[in-house]
Structures are given as C-alpha cells and as structure tokens.
Design a protein around this motif. Structure first.
Motif, PDB file in Angstrom:
ATOM      1  N   THR A  27       0.839  -1.195   0.000  1.00 61.34           N
ATOM      2  CA  THR A  27       0.000   0.000   0.000  1.00 61.34           C
ATOM      3  C   THR A  27       0.875   1.247   0.000  1.00 61.34           C
ATOM      4  O   THR A  27       2.020   1.203   0.453  1.00 61.34           O
ATOM      5  CB  THR A  27      -0.921   0.010   1.249  1.00 61.34           C
ATOM      6  OG1 THR A  27      -1.687   1.209   1.255  1.00 61.34           O
ATOM      7  CG2 THR A  27      -0.132  -0.083   2.540  1.00 61.34           C
ATOM      8  N   LEU A  28       0.328   2.347  -0.472  1.00 57.55           N
ATOM      9  CA  LEU A  28       1.031   3.630  -0.413  1.00 57.55           C
ATOM     10  C   LEU A  28       0.627   4.440   0.825  1.00 57.55           C
ATOM     11  O   LEU A  28       1.157   5.535   1.045  1.00 57.55           O
ATOM     12  CB  LEU A  28       0.760   4.456  -1.674  1.00 57.55           C
ATOM     13  CG  LEU A  28       1.360   3.959  -2.968  1.00 57.55           C
ATOM     14  CD1 LEU A  28       1.046   4.922  -4.116  1.00 57.55           C
ATOM     15  CD2 LEU A  28       2.869   3.782  -2.843  1.00 57.55           C
ATOM     16  N   LEU A  29      -0.273   3.930   1.639  1.00 54.98           N
ATOM     17  CA  LEU A  29      -0.799   4.700   2.761  1.00 54.98           C
ATOM     18  C   LEU A  29       0.282   5.179   3.739  1.00 54.98           C
ATOM     19  O   LEU A  29       0.298   6.377   4.087  1.00 54.98           O
ATOM     20  CB  LEU A  29      -1.894   3.914   3.486  1.00 54.98           C
ATOM     21  CG  LEU A  29      -2.782   4.724   4.410  1.00 54.98           C
ATOM     22  CD1 LEU A  29      -3.450   5.888   3.683  1.00 54.98           C
ATOM     23  CD2 LEU A  29      -3.839   3.818   5.027  1.00 54.98           C
ATOM     24  N   PRO A  30       1.220   4.325   4.199  1.00 62.24           N
ATOM     25  CA  PRO A  30       2.269   4.849   5.093  1.00 62.24           C
ATOM     26  C   PRO A  30       3.135   5.916   4.410  1.00 62.24           C
ATOM     27  O   PRO A  30       3.537   6.886   5.056  1.00 62.24           O
ATOM     28  CB  PRO A  30       3.096   3.609   5.456  1.00 62.24           C
ATOM     29  CG  PRO A  30       2.145   2.467   5.291  1.00 62.24           C
ATOM     30  CD  PRO A  30       1.285   2.855   4.109  1.00 62.24           C
ATOM     31  N   LEU A  31       3.403   5.758   3.131  1.00 63.04           N
ATOM     32  CA  LEU A  31       4.152   6.785   2.386  1.00 63.04           C
ATOM     33  C   LEU A  31       3.347   8.071   2.290  1.00 63.04           C
ATOM     34  O   LEU A  31       3.895   9.172   2.391  1.00 63.04           O
ATOM     35  CB  LEU A  31       4.509   6.295   0.979  1.00 63.04           C
ATOM     36  CG  LEU A  31       5.694   5.357   0.858  1.00 63.04           C
ATOM     37  CD1 LEU A  31       5.804   4.837  -0.573  1.00 63.04           C
ATOM     38  CD2 LEU A  31       6.978   6.038   1.274  1.00 63.04           C
ATOM     39  N   PHE A  32       2.044   7.944   2.093  1.00 67.48           N
ATOM     40  CA  PHE A  32       1.166   9.102   2.023  1.00 67.48           C
ATOM     41  C   PHE A  32       1.198   9.876   3.344  1.00 67.48           C
ATOM     42  O   PHE A  32       1.333  11.105   3.359  1.00 67.48           O
ATOM     43  CB  PHE A  32      -0.263   8.658   1.688  1.00 67.48           C
ATOM     44  CG  PHE A  32      -1.261   9.782   1.647  1.00 67.48           C
ATOM     45  CD1 PHE A  32      -1.335  10.623   0.546  1.00 67.48           C
ATOM     46  CD2 PHE A  32      -2.114  10.004   2.712  1.00 67.48           C
ATOM     47  CE1 PHE A  32      -2.246  11.668   0.507  1.00 67.48           C
ATOM     48  CE2 PHE A  32      -3.029  11.044   2.685  1.00 67.48           C
ATOM     49  CZ  PHE A  32      -3.101  11.882   1.579  1.00 67.48           C
ATOM     50  N   TYR A  33       1.083   9.158   4.471  1.00 68.23           N
ATOM     51  CA  TYR A  33       1.130   9.809   5.778  1.00 68.23           C
ATOM     52  C   TYR A  33       2.476  10.501   6.001  1.00 68.23           C
ATOM     53  O   TYR A  33       2.533  11.611   6.525  1.00 68.23           O
ATOM     54  CB  TYR A  33       0.868   8.813   6.907  1.00 68.23           C
ATOM     55  CG  TYR A  33      -0.551   8.297   6.976  1.00 68.23           C
ATOM     56  CD1 TYR A  33      -1.638   9.094   6.623  1.00 68.23           C
ATOM     57  CD2 TYR A  33      -0.814   7.001   7.393  1.00 68.23           C
ATOM     58  CE1 TYR A  33      -2.936   8.620   6.685  1.00 68.23           C
ATOM     59  CE2 TYR A  33      -2.112   6.522   7.471  1.00 68.23           C
ATOM     60  CZ  TYR A  33      -3.163   7.340   7.115  1.00 68.23           C
ATOM     61  OH  TYR A  33      -4.445   6.860   7.179  1.00 68.23           O
ATOM     62  N   SER A  34       3.544   9.838   5.606  1.00 73.48           N
ATOM     63  CA  SER A  34       4.875  10.430   5.743  1.00 73.48           C
ATOM     64  C   SER A  34       5.011  11.678   4.870  1.00 73.48           C
ATOM     65  O   SER A  34       5.584  12.689   5.293  1.00 73.48           O
ATOM     66  CB  SER A  34       5.942   9.397   5.384  1.00 73.48           C
ATOM     67  OG  SER A  34       7.215   9.867   5.721  1.00 73.48           O
ATOM     68  N   ALA A  35       4.472  11.619   3.661  1.00 77.11           N
ATOM     69  CA  ALA A  35       4.505  12.779   2.762  1.00 77.11           C
ATOM     70  C   ALA A  35       3.741  13.950   3.376  1.00 77.11           C
ATOM     71  O   ALA A  35       4.206  15.099   3.334  1.00 77.11           O
ATOM     72  CB  ALA A  35       3.907  12.410   1.412  1.00 77.11           C
ATOM     73  N   LYS A  36       2.581  13.679   3.945  1.00 80.74           N
ATOM     74  CA  LYS A  36       1.790  14.724   4.599  1.00 80.74           C
ATOM     75  C   LYS A  36       2.563  15.319   5.788  1.00 80.74           C
ATOM     76  O   LYS A  36       2.598  16.539   5.967  1.00 80.74           O
ATOM     77  CB  LYS A  36       0.447  14.173   5.067  1.00 80.74           C
ATOM     78  CG  LYS A  36      -0.543  13.945   3.955  1.00 80.74           C
ATOM     79  CD  LYS A  36      -0.975  15.254   3.351  1.00 80.74           C
ATOM     80  CE  LYS A  36      -2.216  15.094   2.507  1.00 80.74           C
ATOM     81  NZ  LYS A  36      -2.623  16.373   1.904  1.00 80.74           N
ATOM     82  N   GLU A  37       3.167  14.444   6.578  1.00 78.80           N
ATOM     83  CA  GLU A  37       3.920  14.889   7.747  1.00 78.80           C
ATOM     84  C   GLU A  37       5.084  15.804   7.355  1.00 78.80           C
ATOM     85  O   GLU A  37       5.382  16.787   8.041  1.00 78.80           O
ATOM     86  CB  GLU A  37       4.455  13.662   8.497  1.00 78.80           C
ATOM     87  CG  GLU A  37       5.295  13.977   9.703  1.00 78.80           C
ATOM     88  CD  GLU A  37       5.829  12.719  10.367  1.00 78.80           C
ATOM     89  OE1 GLU A  37       6.902  12.810  10.990  1.00 78.80           O
ATOM     90  OE2 GLU A  37       5.197  11.649  10.266  1.00 78.80           O
TER      91      GLU A  37
END
Length: 166
Positions: A84-94
């Motif tokens: 999934t890209l979800l953890p990368l997405f959260y990191s990008a937002k952070e």
C-alpha cells in the motif's frame, strides 16, 4: 525542472554510472545501491539506505527542495510499499512533500494522490513481473504540469504519464 531517479541497482556500477551521467537539476537513488557512501559514482546523487545497503552513512530518508518542490526520498521497505502507499502518504503529509520517491518493489509506477506525486523508478538491475530494467525522469514546470518518463537502460521511453496540478 528535471530530476533523474533510480533505485535497486544492487551493486551494478555500470547502471549507476550511466544514470548519474545524465543531465538533470538533481539525481536521486532510492536505495539498495549496495555501494559505499564513499563511492565516487554516488558523489553527485541524493541517496538513501535500502534494506540491502550495509553502509550506515546513508540516511533512511531525505527531504530535498528542488525548484518549487519538496521531495521526500525513502527506500520503501519501512513503509510497506509493496502492499500500500498509505504509510508513504502519511509520511509525505507529515513532511509536507510534493513528490515522494521510493523503490524496494522493483516495479516502476507513478501515482498522484491528493496533489502528491509518488514515483517508483523500478530497478536498474533486477526488475520484477517481466518488466525491463528502468529508471525515471521527472520534469515539471511552474504552472503545475508534470511528465514522468520511465526509461530502459538504452535510454528509450518504455512508459510515461503526464499530470497536471502537482
């Protein structure tokens, strides 16, 4: 602006040399180079540590600003990128990233989520799923237009996508 991105070269100095010699505003390696941080081939590249890299001088992640874009670079193994890209997405937002560069899966691809561009350049040595070895070139302008090209080691485009509003 133009950046060149590679990943998962696994000790193959020939592909690192070829890609690092290309003209670009910046060059990135998303890990698993299996080279030393002192290797002169890496001297002009932004590089992160992958799960197969033993040199602890490589950082796990980098935030670099190129032009008007904030770029987050990771290998991806610590972000479950094969599922999934979800953890990368959260990191990008952070990190308030506009572009996320990652590898690990050995499969190239680009995806736009909530205005954030995610790019995996594939592998320059050991691609999976019957794909050929690839790296990526990302070009963008100041009005939000962007083109991601995936190229083989003969520098031919094997796939590309044009995006707006990134």
């Amino acid at each position: 602006m133009k950046i060149v991105v590679m990943s998962d070269s696994h000790g193959d100095k020939e592909t690192v040399s070829a890609v690092s010699a290309l003209s670009a505003d910046a060059k990135f390696h998303c890990g698993d180079s299996e080279l030393s941080a002192e290797d002169p081939l890496l001297s002009k590249m932004h590089i992160v540590r992958g799960n197969c890299d033993s040199d602890l001088r490589f950082q796990k992640s980098l935030i670099i600003e190129i032009g008007n874009k904030r770029i987050l670079t990771v290998h991806g193994h610590e972000h479950d990128c094969k599922r999934t890209l979800l953890p990368l997405f959260y990191s990008a937002k952070e990190h308030e990233a506009d572009i996320v560069l990652f590898g690990h899966s050995h499969l190239y691809g680009a995806e736009l989520q909530d205005g954030i561009l995610f790019v995996n350049p594939g592998s320059t040595l050991l691609p999976r799923a019957g794909k050929e070895p690839t790296f990526a070139e990302i070009e963008w302008d100041d009005v939000g237009g962007c083109k991601v090209s995936f190229k083989n080691m003969d520098f031919e485009i094997v796939d590309s996508v044009e995006l707006i509003n990134i």
